[in-house]
Design a protein around this motif. Structure first.
Motif, short mmCIF file in Angstrom:
data_model
loop_
_atom_site.label_atom_id
_atom_site.label_comp_id
_atom_site.label_asym_id
_atom_site.label_seq_id
_atom_site.Cartn_x
_atom_site.Cartn_y
_atom_site.Cartn_z
N LEU A 21 2.48 13.26 0.18
CA LEU A 21 2.10 14.61 -0.24
C LEU A 21 2.49 15.64 0.82
N GLU A 22 2.26 15.27 2.08
CA GLU A 22 2.62 16.18 3.18
C GLU A 22 4.13 16.45 3.21
N ARG A 23 4.91 15.40 2.91
CA ARG A 23 6.38 15.55 2.90
C ARG A 23 6.88 16.22 1.64
N GLY A 24 6.02 16.27 0.63
CA GLY A 24 6.45 16.83 -0.65
C GLY A 24 7.25 15.88 -1.49
N ASP A 25 7.07 14.55 -1.24
CA ASP A 25 7.81 13.54 -2.02
C ASP A 25 7.36 13.56 -3.48
N PRO A 31 0.80 -1.23 0.00
CA PRO A 31 0.00 0.00 0.00
C PRO A 31 0.84 1.28 0.00
N ASP A 32 2.10 1.19 0.45
CA ASP A 32 2.95 2.39 0.46
C ASP A 32 3.88 2.44 -0.74
N ALA A 33 3.59 1.65 -1.77
CA ALA A 33 4.45 1.63 -2.97
C ALA A 33 4.36 2.96 -3.71
N CYS A 34 5.50 3.53 -4.05
CA CYS A 34 5.52 4.80 -4.76
C CYS A 34 4.91 4.68 -6.15
N GLY A 35 4.92 3.47 -6.70
CA GLY A 35 4.36 3.26 -8.03
C GLY A 35 2.87 3.46 -8.12
N GLN A 55 -2.21 6.44 -9.86
CA GLN A 55 -3.55 5.91 -9.61
C GLN A 55 -4.23 6.63 -8.46
N LEU A 56 -3.48 6.87 -7.39
CA LEU A 56 -4.06 7.54 -6.23
C LEU A 56 -4.32 9.02 -6.51
N GLU A 57 -3.53 9.63 -7.36
CA GLU A 57 -3.80 11.01 -7.76
C GLU A 57 -5.09 11.09 -8.58
N ARG A 58 -5.32 10.10 -9.41
CA ARG A 58 -6.59 10.05 -10.16
C ARG A 58 -7.76 9.92 -9.18
#
Length: 261
Positions: A257-261, A189-193, A197-200
């Motif tokens: 997003l909070e960290r700005g990654d 669930p924490d995969a950067c890939g 999808q999560l932004e959509r």
């Protein structure tokens, strides 16, 4: 709790609980379940507090929650009784909702087999406007006046969509199907890939709300998905244990997003 044995070795606890020794070692390594003590020979021993904590971990694991979320719940500043009561209430509400759907399914099957006549309003009983009103009331009771204003704004926003709610739900199905494929492919669930999808998904939520969905709001939405039995039931239908994976993925994305990654 009656027992003639005050403590169990890791092997004994594994046999009693059905959890492997390797899993108990892993729980120790990540700090989820530490033994009561470790003997000089390196053997781990567990007492009543650890037995109960393991049971609670298994409750959450059976509900599809990732270990990180189980750890968060166990570390909340509430008593074990409060946590267990909350989990029981959640399961009872989920069972109530499932029972209602099963009753409607049985009635529909009987109708199709010619065993009874079914009124059209019975077809949609689990999905009725009164159910939507009940859901909105739950949201407002949980999140207050700000949620009431948000619901009103969301309804106004949906009315302005070119394809209406039907088009919006079609978009959501595409987004969720992509996420399910990633989940079933074994993505953590924490995969950067999962970023795109999560932004959509976050963009879709913003469209429905008629306002931006920032990281904090997205994480809050994840908590709601995890806590309301209707959402849990919905996501379990998409794929077993997806109801735990999706909120965890949303919260991990919000943290990035909070960290700005």
């Amino acid at each position: 709790m009656k027992t003639q044995i005050e403590e169990y070795s890791v092997g004994q606890l594994a046999r009693l609980s059905g959890v492997s020794v390797r899993t108990l070692h892993h729980y120790d390594e990540i700090g989820l379940l530490k033994p009561a003590y470790v003997a000089d020979n390196g053997y781990r021993f567990y007492r009543q507090a650890e037995w109960l904590r393991l049971q609670e971990i298994l409750f959450y694991r059976d509900a599809g929650l990732p270990l990180s979320e189980a750890a968060r719940l166990l570390d909340e500043p509430v008593t074990a009784i409060e946590r267990l009561l909350r989990h029981r209430n959640h399961l009872q509400e989920q069972n109530r909702r499932t029972a209602q759907i099963i009753d409607t399914l049985n009635a529909t099957i009987d109708h199709l087999e010619g065993k009874r006549d079914m009124e059209i309003n019975e077809l949609y009983k689990p999905f009725s406007a009164s159910r939507q009103a009940e859901y909105e009331a739950w949201l407002i009771s949980e999140y207050g006046a700000e949620m009431a204003a948000g619901i009103a704004a969301s309804k106004a926003s949906v009315e302005k969509l070119p394809d209406g709610m039907a088009g919006a739900m079609a978009q959501l199905r595409e987004i969720e199907n992509d996420l399910v494929r990633s989940y079933e492919a074994g993505d953590a669930p924490d995969a950067c890939g999962l970023h795109d999808q999560l932004e959509r998904h976050r963009d879709w939520v913003a469209q429905m709300w008629g306002r931006a969905c920032d990281a904090e709001a997205f994480a809050g939405l994840a908590d709601m998905y995890r806590s309301h039995p209707d959402f849990v039931a919905r996501y379990e239908k998409l794929s077993p244990r997806f109801s735990g994976w999706l909120p965890a993925a949303m919260k991990a994305h919000a943290a990035r997003l909070e960290r700005g990654d």
